[in-house]
Design an enzyme around this catalytic site. Structure first.
Site, PDB file in Angstrom:
ATOM      1  N   GLY A 178       0.777  -1.228   0.000  1.00 34.35           N
ATOM      2  CA  GLY A 178       0.000   0.000   0.000  1.00 34.35           C
ATOM      3  C   GLY A 178       0.811   1.283   0.000  1.00 34.35           C
ATOM      4  CB  THR A 179       4.131   2.277  -1.366  1.00 34.55           C
ATOM      5  OG1 THR A 179       3.972   1.693  -2.663  1.00 34.55           O
ATOM      6  CG2 THR A 179       4.967   1.353  -0.479  1.00 34.55           C
ATOM      7  CG  ASN A 180       1.264   3.950  -5.675  1.00 35.98           C
ATOM      8  OD1 ASN A 180       1.827   5.017  -5.867  1.00 35.98           O
ATOM      9  ND2 ASN A 180       1.598   2.849  -6.333  1.00 35.98           N
TER      10      ASN A 180
ATOM     11  CG  MET B 294      -1.171  -7.370  -7.071  1.00 34.01           C
ATOM     12  SD  MET B 294      -0.374  -6.380  -8.367  1.00 34.01           S
ATOM     13  CE  MET B 294       0.537  -7.663  -9.208  1.00 34.01           C
TER      14      MET B 294
ATOM     15  CB  ILE C 274      -7.571  -9.642 -14.187  1.00 28.14           C
ATOM     16  CG1 ILE C 274      -6.054  -9.619 -14.369  1.00 28.14           C
ATOM     17  CG2 ILE C 274      -8.265  -9.150 -15.448  1.00 28.14           C
ATOM     18  CD1 ILE C 274      -5.481  -8.255 -14.678  1.00 28.14           C
ATOM     19  CG  LEU C 275     -11.342  -5.926 -10.805  1.00 29.82           C
ATOM     20  CD1 LEU C 275     -11.593  -4.506 -10.328  1.00 29.82           C
ATOM     21  CD2 LEU C 275     -11.958  -6.927  -9.841  1.00 29.82           C
TER      22      LEU C 275
ATOM     23  CG  ASN D  45      -3.889   0.798 -12.866  1.00 28.97           C
ATOM     24  OD1 ASN D  45      -3.747   0.349 -11.738  1.00 28.97           O
ATOM     25  ND2 ASN D  45      -3.118   0.413 -13.875  1.00 28.97           N
TER      26      ASN D  45
ATOM     27  CG  HIS E 120       1.518   0.296 -16.015  1.00 25.78           C
ATOM     28  ND1 HIS E 120       1.282  -1.023 -15.685  1.00 25.78           N
ATOM     29  CD2 HIS E 120       2.527   0.283 -16.930  1.00 25.78           C
ATOM     30  CE1 HIS E 120       2.098  -1.797 -16.381  1.00 25.78           C
ATOM     31  NE2 HIS E 120       2.862  -1.028 -17.142  1.00 25.78           N
TER      32      HIS E 120
END
Length: 218
Positions: free
Chosen positions: A12-14, A91, A93-94, A108, A110
């Site tokens: 959870g760094t972001n 992580m 995929i929805l 998102n 990236h």
């Protein structure tokens, strides 16, 4: 005030970058009201707890399919009255139901300059390994809206850093996080919450004033 949900899977760094930005008053017209993790033991949930943000778990193993998990997440997000979904190291995929439920309302981050080193299989350290293998002189991060194409949605913002001769994937990853991701993501979230992002096909325009966004939406 727009309600923000951050979807996470790991450290959870972001998420922390967003929490810190919120604490500094930089998420203008937005607030993080939920953190949802695909991993029950994710340290990101501890970060949310420390910040007084409700945390939830939606583990992939608890659902028979990705589609079932996505449908459950959509129901949860709608029930929480969420306006913006942020994928911050999520992580799983929805399926397309998520994008259709939140059109141009999922961001998102990236860890590369899309379209380079993006798409299926490009996540985490794999992205930086591919960048070093290719020999690029610049890499960076991209914040984009999520579409049904993996890493294929309209780009909101990008920032580059130099790739140095002695870089390892871990060193490059850290530089991109510190100098790109942790700056770009809070900025993009704040712009969204101010109604200053206008999507025109594949192009995202940043409007000068929030009222412009409201007029263009009418």
């Amino acid at each position: 005030m727009k309600n923000i949900a951050v979807l996470v899977s790991g450290g959870g760094t972001n998420l922390q970058a967003l929490i810190d930005a919120q604490g500094r008053g930089e998420l203008i017209n937005g607030r993080i009201t939920a953190v949802i993790s695909s991993t029950p033991s994710a340290y990101a949930l501890e970060r949310a707890k420390a910040a007084g943000i409700p945390g939830y778990v939606a583990a992939r193993k608890d659902y028979p399919s990705s589609q079932a998990m996505t449908a459950a997440l959509v129901d949860k997000l709608k029930g929480l009255d969420i306006d913006l979904v942020v994928l911050a190291g999520f992580m799983v995929i929805l399926t397309g139901e998520m994008v259709r439920a939140f059109p141009n309302a999922i961001l998102n981050v990236h860890p590369a300059l899309i379209p380079s080193f993006a798409g299926p299989g490009c996540y985490g350290l794999h992205v930086h390994e591919k960048a070093l293998e290719y020999g690029v002189k610049l890499s960076g991060a991209t914040v984009h809206f999520v579409s049904e194409e993996c890493d294929g949605g309209p780009i909101v913002s990008q920032k580059a850093v130099e790739v140095l001769p002695d870089d390892t994937p871990e060193v490059l990853q850290r530089r991109i996080m510190e100098q790109c991701e942790w700056q770009l993501l809070p900025q993009a979230v704040s712009l969204f919450c101010q109604d200053r992002l206008k999507v025109e096909g594949r192009t995202v325009r940043v409007l000068e004033h929030p009222e412009c966004g409201r007029r263009n939406a009418e």
